[in-house]
Enzyme design. Structure first.
Site, PDB file in Angstrom:
ATOM      1  N   GLU A  77       0.993  -1.103  -0.011  1.00 54.17           N
ATOM      2  CA  GLU A  77      -0.069  -0.209  -0.066  1.00 54.17           C
ATOM      3  C   GLU A  77       0.866   1.293  -0.068  1.00 54.17           C
ATOM      4  O   GLU A  77       1.741   1.277   0.567  1.00 54.17           O
ATOM      5  CB  GLU A  77      -0.895  -0.021   1.385  1.00 54.17           C
ATOM      6  CG  GLU A  77      -1.735   1.220   1.302  1.00 54.17           C
ATOM      7  CD  GLU A  77      -2.894   1.044   2.579  1.00 54.17           C
ATOM      8  OE1 GLU A  77      -3.277   2.074   2.810  1.00 54.17           O
ATOM      9  OE2 GLU A  77      -3.022  -0.086   3.016  1.00 54.17           O
ATOM     10  N   GLU A  81      -2.743  10.683   2.752  1.00 53.64           N
ATOM     11  CA  GLU A  81      -4.075  11.048   3.797  1.00 53.64           C
ATOM     12  C   GLU A  81      -3.906  12.409   4.331  1.00 53.64           C
ATOM     13  O   GLU A  81      -2.902  12.644   5.053  1.00 53.64           O
ATOM     14  CB  GLU A  81      -4.250   9.873   4.702  1.00 53.64           C
ATOM     15  CG  GLU A  81      -2.859   9.594   5.270  1.00 53.64           C
ATOM     16  CD  GLU A  81      -3.132   7.996   6.023  1.00 53.64           C
ATOM     17  OE1 GLU A  81      -4.162   7.485   5.922  1.00 53.64           O
ATOM     18  OE2 GLU A  81      -1.919   7.441   6.409  1.00 53.64           O
TER      19      GLU A  81
END
Length: 384
Positions: A77, A81
């Site tokens: 991943e 964010e």
């Protein structure tokens, strides 16, 4: 551990076959997630976004190897964010890899102005040798080394807007600010080909292309919201992800105008008061150096320009990421699915997913989950 189930025909059929039933309890808040149905191996991804504001809220773009959460799978991943707390001025870059104990390399960057006040172009470059993060053409961080080399599988591209219950990470949730929205004007994907990037496709979000995208309908441990497809909408050439209370899903407001003049600019109605465009820079660890230049402000009433920079070490880029095992803030946000927690991981794992609902755990439910674990949900983990 509290187990969760995905609601749908597969689980319903299995439940009937076992002559059992479950009681699902919907969460009081609803978020939105959009994901590509096919993965990409390496490439450059540019996304033009305006993020949400509010303590406890996360606006994200990330890449994710589907099935990473399954028992025995290797996690892969890469994250962007943006924290809604503190006027949405900080964001986190991260890589998550590993099996059993996961390795994270998160770094938090502070912008000069709120990332919820204007659109910015966020760029991920992922090659066999490095991963880099940039905002408005300015590289903020570049990671190399073993963790990057471990990213060997195609990953889906994902946006989501949600609320973590890890208050030490995202701040206490303030639902008085709801509804909140994340606006995406466009996305471009460039394939990686022998050291160069070639534009493969672009989506200006005049609609949601069902051949390319899916809308999430699940939740996960540590997530205060269920992902509801009704909170993924398109208006005025702009993708809108919404965070709302239950029963108030969707978006009916004016889309803030993006003053960017580059390809892919959506129409976007001018929101009340317009939207100033500010490009910010952020520190990315010792030795890093970033600068940033802002562009125009929009909306009725005029224009303004803001320029900011942050000093750093020589070289003009952040150092390669350092990894931490089972420590630091959790990594990025995505959708449902899950495994039991990895011992020592900064992510706790989550149970089998429920579409838009958490679940009550019981002995028969636990048995059912064991039988369905290979079938249920695509992926996701605990953010606590």
């Amino acid at each position: 551990m509290l187990m969760k189930f995905r609601v749908g025909a597969m689980l319903a059929a299995a439940s009937l076959a076992l002559a059992v039933s479950s009681t699902a309890v919907a969460k009081p808040y609803k978020g939105g997630e959009l994901y590509t149905t096919q993965g990409q191996l390496h490439g450059r991804i540019e996304v033009r976004m305006r993020m949400a504001r509010g303590s406890g809220i996360l606006s994200t773009f990330f890449t994710y190897k589907d099935g990473s959460e399954m028992s025995g799978a290797f996690w892969e991943e890469i994250d962007i964010e943006v924290f809604g707390k503190d006027n949405a001025r900080s964001w986190q870059s991260n890589i998550i890899t590993g099996m059993g104990t996961r390795v994270t390399s998160e770094q938090v960057h502070t912008a000069a102005a709120s990332l919820a006040d204007a659109y910015h172009t966020y760029t991920l470059e992922w090659t066999p040798d490095y991963v880099s993060w940039s905002i408005d053409g300015v590289q903020i961080r570049k990671a190399t080394g073993a963790q990057v080399a471990a990213l060997t599988n195609p990953q889906s591209l994902r946006f989501n807007l949600w609320s973590s219950d890890a208050t030490e990470w995202v701040g206490p949730f303030d639902d008085s600010v709801l509804p909140q929205h994340q606006f995406v004007n466009w996305i471009k994907y460039y394939r990686y080909n022998n050291g160069s990037f070639e534009l493969a496709w672009q989506d200006d979000f005049d609609s949601v292309d069902s051949g390319r995208w899916g809308k999430a309908d699940w939740t996960f441990d540590g997530n205060r919201v269920d992902f509801d497809p009704r909170n993924v909408t398109v208006k005025d050439g702009t993708l809108v992800l919404s965070l709302t209370r239950e029963g108030q899903t969707g978006f009916n407001g004016a889309v803030p105008r993006d003053e960017d003049t580059g390809p892919g600019t959506g129409a976007g109605g001018g929101g009340a008061g317009g939207a100033g465009t500010t490009t910010s820079s952020s520190a990315s660890g010792a030795g890093g150096a970033e600068t940033a230049t802002s562009s125009s402000a929009g909306g009725a009433g005029g224009a303004g320009t803001t320029t900011s920079s942050s000093a750093g070490g020589a070289g003009g880029e952040a150092p390669a990421a350092t990894s931490s095992v089972g420590s630091g803030a959790p990594g990025e946000g995505g959708a449902g699915g899950g495994t039991t927690p990895d011992e020592g991981s900064s992510d706790g794992g989550c149970g089998v997913a429920v579409a838009g609902a958490s679940a009550t755990a019981s002995s028969w439910a636990a048995a059912l989950v064991v039988g369905l674990s290979a079938l249920a949900m695509r992926r996701r983990r605990n953010r606590g």
